[in-house]
Structure formats: C-alpha cells, structure tokens
Design a protein around this motif. Sequence first.
Motif, mmCIF file in Angstrom:
data_model
loop_
_atom_site.group_PDB
_atom_site.id
_atom_site.type_symbol
_atom_site.label_atom_id
_atom_site.label_comp_id
_atom_site.label_asym_id
_atom_site.label_seq_id
_atom_site.Cartn_x
_atom_site.Cartn_y
_atom_site.Cartn_z
ATOM 1 N N TYR A 132 0.837 -1.198 0.000
ATOM 2 C CA TYR A 132 0.000 0.000 0.000
ATOM 3 C C TYR A 132 0.878 1.256 0.000
ATOM 4 O O TYR A 132 0.674 2.194 0.751
ATOM 5 N N LYS A 155 2.938 4.035 -2.875
ATOM 6 C CA LYS A 155 2.448 4.964 -3.901
ATOM 7 C C LYS A 155 1.662 4.235 -4.987
ATOM 8 O O LYS A 155 0.603 4.684 -5.421
ATOM 9 N N GLY A 200 0.203 1.236 -4.777
ATOM 10 C CA GLY A 200 -1.021 0.686 -4.211
ATOM 11 C C GLY A 200 -2.126 1.724 -4.120
ATOM 12 O O GLY A 200 -3.299 1.433 -4.385
ATOM 13 N N LYS A 201 -1.769 2.937 -3.772
ATOM 14 C CA LYS A 201 -2.761 4.007 -3.638
ATOM 15 C C LYS A 201 -3.327 4.424 -5.001
ATOM 16 O O LYS A 201 -4.509 4.754 -5.124
ATOM 17 N N VAL A 202 -2.478 4.415 -6.039
ATOM 18 C CA VAL A 202 -2.975 4.725 -7.385
ATOM 19 C C VAL A 202 -3.916 3.617 -7.864
ATOM 20 O O VAL A 202 -4.967 3.885 -8.458
ATOM 21 N N GLU A 258 -5.732 1.711 -5.962
ATOM 22 C CA GLU A 258 -6.969 1.887 -5.198
ATOM 23 C C GLU A 258 -7.871 2.935 -5.857
ATOM 24 O O GLU A 258 -9.073 2.702 -6.057
ATOM 25 N N LYS A 259 -7.302 4.066 -6.213
ATOM 26 C CA LYS A 259 -8.078 5.160 -6.811
ATOM 27 C C LYS A 259 -8.740 4.716 -8.113
ATOM 28 O O LYS A 259 -9.948 4.920 -8.308
ATOM 29 N N ARG A 312 -6.023 -3.780 2.626
ATOM 30 C CA ARG A 312 -4.855 -2.972 2.281
ATOM 31 C C ARG A 312 -3.702 -3.485 3.134
ATOM 32 O O ARG A 312 -3.554 -3.102 4.283
ATOM 33 N N ASP A 355 0.068 -4.026 4.323
ATOM 34 C CA ASP A 355 1.457 -3.570 4.344
ATOM 35 C C ASP A 355 2.173 -4.291 5.471
ATOM 36 O O ASP A 355 1.652 -5.281 6.007
#
Length: 235
Positions: A8, A10, A12-14, A16-17, A29, A31
């Motif tokens: 999770y 950078k 992982g966050k993209v 997710e979006k 999520r 980590d």
Amino acid sequence: MKIALLGYGKMGKVIEKIAQERGHEIILRKDESNSFEGLSNADVAIDFSVPTAAVNNISACINASIPVISGTTGWLENYHEMVKLCEEKNAAFLYGSNFSLGVNLFFELNDYLARMMSKFKEYKVSMEEIHHTQKLDKPSGTAISLAYSIINHSDKNSWTIENPKEDDLFIDVKRTENIPGTHTVTYNSDVDFIEIKHVAHNREGFALGAIIAAEWIIGKKGVFTMKDVLDLNSQ
C-alpha cells in the motif's frame, strides 16, 4: 469485484483510486503493519509490494485459492517456485514486470526489432533505464524483460549493469527524482544508430493495466502474462 491490495505504497494508492473509479471495492490494504485477515473474502489480489514480501504474498493467495496479480520486481529467482505452487494448487497467477499497455506493446516492438537486427552485426546494442530514486531493484524488471528478449535474438549471453564484456548486453541504470520510468534500446553503428524508447508520464498506466489484468483473470486457472490479457500471443 472485491480486491485485496498487497502493498500500500504509492503504487497501491494509485491502484486503489482507479479500481474504485471502475466500481471495484478494496477490502484489504496489506502492508508490513497488518496481516492477511480478510484475504479469503477477496475475488482477486493485486501485489505491488517489495521484493522481500512478494513470495509470501503470492503464496498466501495461491494457498487460499485467490487469483493473484503481481507487479513486484526484484524477486524473480523464486518465480518458478510460485509457478509450481500455482500448478499444484490449480490456482491462478499472473506476473508482469510492467502492466502498462504501452510497455507491453513496446515489448513486442523490441522483440521484432531484435529479430531484424540479428542479421546486422555492425550494429552494437545497448540499453538505458531511468527510474525514480525510491525504486529498490536495479535494473528494473521491465529492463530485464527487454534484455532477455534481445539476448534471445543476438550473440549476447547475459546482461550487466557494469563493466560489460563483449558478449554482455550493457544496461545503463540511472536513478533520478520523480521519474516514473524510461527505457531505451539503441543499436549503434559507425554511420548511424536506431533507437526505440518508452517514457511513462505517471503511474496510472501501470495501475490501470494491473486492474484490467485482475478483471481478466477472474474465473481462470493457470499461470499467465500480460500477453494473455492483451491477446498478443498470436502476434
């Protein structure tokens, strides 16, 4: 589609979006600070973690019969072990050194050019790979994939990132702030050079490709690559 994100950072966050924009739900999520609790409720898992965590993440998914997409690089000495486990468990596993549509087309272009250039020994081939300073592995998984494709069609026996010998393919690795990824293949002669290059503008292309792969793998069994997802095997 219920997605478990393994890693999770950078990337992982993209993922997710974009996944949420496509109507999917993130139910885990993962980590280094939490467990795999809830993994069994996922339809698919997407692993963009770190080299030291990848094998454990992929194994957990395969053992739980959760289809898993992995874009983590730097752990490929264990790849065949994961393939064997997937086959034993009749599970679904897809590894990609790069999930970008453009990069996978670039892989095909690189392979075609390497086959053509194999007849012209006056051209000397080399590569350059540039990434952001947070990237842990050198060279990138994408660069390694490109390199092996060239080696398969040339008199090179291996690749190296320093002190190349005559039968080595040299990969010039650079780490620069805020560079998502640039890969260049050059064939140089005394009179001219031929160059192909892929430049990523951002991480969204990688993330979208991973989600498309996750959507594609649902209901399938076996070991796959992005060639299968993009129907490039017959090209």
